[in-house]
Design a protein around this motif. Structure first.
Motif, mmCIF file in Angstrom:
data_model
loop_
_atom_site.group_PDB
_atom_site.id
_atom_site.type_symbol
_atom_site.label_atom_id
_atom_site.label_comp_id
_atom_site.label_asym_id
_atom_site.label_seq_id
_atom_site.Cartn_x
_atom_site.Cartn_y
_atom_site.Cartn_z
ATOM 1 N N LEU A 2 0.837 -1.203 0.000
ATOM 2 C CA LEU A 2 0.000 0.000 0.000
ATOM 3 C C LEU A 2 0.876 1.260 0.000
ATOM 4 O O LEU A 2 0.620 2.198 -0.761
ATOM 5 C CB LEU A 2 -0.928 -0.004 1.215
ATOM 6 C CG LEU A 2 -1.956 1.112 1.302
ATOM 7 C CD1 LEU A 2 -2.864 1.119 0.083
ATOM 8 C CD2 LEU A 2 -2.786 0.958 2.571
ATOM 9 N N GLU A 3 1.921 1.256 0.793
ATOM 10 C CA GLU A 3 2.843 2.390 0.824
ATOM 11 C C GLU A 3 3.590 2.536 -0.501
ATOM 12 O O GLU A 3 3.806 3.646 -0.983
ATOM 13 C CB GLU A 3 3.818 2.247 1.991
ATOM 14 C CG GLU A 3 3.144 2.453 3.335
ATOM 15 C CD GLU A 3 4.034 2.111 4.519
ATOM 16 O OE1 GLU A 3 5.239 1.786 4.317
ATOM 17 O OE2 GLU A 3 3.533 2.159 5.660
ATOM 18 N N GLN A 4 3.969 1.406 -1.121
ATOM 19 C CA GLN A 4 4.625 1.460 -2.423
ATOM 20 C C GLN A 4 3.679 2.019 -3.481
ATOM 21 O O GLN A 4 4.094 2.799 -4.339
ATOM 22 C CB GLN A 4 5.104 0.074 -2.856
ATOM 23 C CG GLN A 4 6.289 -0.430 -2.065
ATOM 24 C CD GLN A 4 6.666 -1.847 -2.447
ATOM 25 O OE1 GLN A 4 5.827 -2.650 -2.838
ATOM 26 N NE2 GLN A 4 7.947 -2.162 -2.320
ATOM 27 N N ALA A 5 2.415 1.617 -3.424
ATOM 28 C CA ALA A 5 1.420 2.129 -4.372
ATOM 29 C C ALA A 5 1.258 3.632 -4.206
ATOM 30 O O ALA A 5 1.197 4.375 -5.190
ATOM 31 C CB ALA A 5 0.077 1.415 -4.171
ATOM 32 N N GLU A 6 1.204 4.081 -2.948
ATOM 33 C CA GLU A 6 1.086 5.520 -2.703
ATOM 34 C C GLU A 6 2.302 6.260 -3.253
ATOM 35 O O GLU A 6 2.173 7.290 -3.917
ATOM 36 C CB GLU A 6 0.944 5.797 -1.201
ATOM 37 C CG GLU A 6 0.843 7.285 -0.910
ATOM 38 C CD GLU A 6 0.855 7.609 0.576
ATOM 39 O OE1 GLU A 6 0.478 8.745 0.902
ATOM 40 O OE2 GLU A 6 1.251 6.753 1.395
ATOM 41 N N GLN A 7 3.488 5.738 -2.985
ATOM 42 C CA GLN A 7 4.723 6.355 -3.481
ATOM 43 C C GLN A 7 4.729 6.398 -5.005
ATOM 44 O O GLN A 7 5.091 7.406 -5.612
ATOM 45 C CB GLN A 7 5.933 5.571 -2.975
ATOM 46 C CG GLN A 7 7.261 6.095 -3.472
ATOM 47 C CD GLN A 7 8.416 5.184 -3.056
ATOM 48 O OE1 GLN A 7 8.256 4.235 -2.294
ATOM 49 N NE2 GLN A 7 9.595 5.478 -3.574
ATOM 50 N N LEU A 8 4.307 5.319 -5.635
ATOM 51 C CA LEU A 8 4.256 5.249 -7.095
ATOM 52 C C LEU A 8 3.311 6.299 -7.665
ATOM 53 O O LEU A 8 3.657 7.032 -8.593
ATOM 54 C CB LEU A 8 3.822 3.844 -7.528
ATOM 55 C CG LEU A 8 3.728 3.560 -9.016
ATOM 56 C CD1 LEU A 8 5.064 3.796 -9.707
ATOM 57 C CD2 LEU A 8 3.263 2.131 -9.244
ATOM 58 N N LEU A 9 2.124 6.416 -7.080
ATOM 59 C CA LEU A 9 1.150 7.387 -7.574
ATOM 60 C C LEU A 9 1.601 8.828 -7.319
ATOM 61 O O LEU A 9 1.435 9.699 -8.181
ATOM 62 C CB LEU A 9 -0.219 7.129 -6.962
ATOM 63 C CG LEU A 9 -0.898 5.848 -7.463
ATOM 64 C CD1 LEU A 9 -2.142 5.553 -6.648
ATOM 65 C CD2 LEU A 9 -1.220 5.946 -8.944
#
Length: 135
Positions: free
Chosen positions: A78-85
């Motif tokens: 979830l944190e990686q997805a946030e960082q990616l977005l």
């Protein structure tokens, strides 16, 4: 069934139609809760797109990857997805600002034509920067 289609997509998928079909399949898998499989498919598609320096990465593919990563109920993903977005948003905002600056220096007729062409190319570059920032 779907398993057969998944196996068919193990073959090289360098053409646009097969890549689009693979992305759609990944979205279907995600909607069925098969997030890890969808993530794997999206990462494979990104690797294929990155192997062609003239192509770049499709923004929708990066967004799809972030969606399945965030849907897995894993805090790290979830944190990686946030960082990616967030990285994607920053990259696209920078691209849009660059376009406006460059567009102001050209004649009107050519400006619109070049802006459309540059927009697609630059947004793919923005997706590339966002994905690389995650790695």
């Amino acid at each position: 069934g779907l398993q057969g289609l998944t196996e068919d997509l193990k073959a090289p998928r360098s053409d646009l139609h097969t890549m689009t079909a693979a992305q759609t399949l990944g979205m279907c898998m995600g909607k069925m809760g098969r997030f890890a499989e969808a993530e794997e498919l999206f990462v494979e598609n990104i690797a294929i797109q990155r192997s062609d320096p003239d192509q770049g990465i499709d923004l929708g593919l990066v967004e799809s990857l972030a969606w399945v990563m965030g849907a897995q109920k894993d805090q790290v993903k979830l944190e990686q997805a946030e960082q990616l977005l967030r990285s994607l948003i920053r990259s696209v905002e920078l691209t849009d600002a660059e376009q406006k600056h460059l567009a102001g220096k050209e004649e009107k007729g050519e400006k619109e034509k070049k802006e459309r062409a540059m927009g697609a190319r630059e947004k793919r570059a923005a997706a590339e920067r966002a994905f690389c920032a995650l790695a």
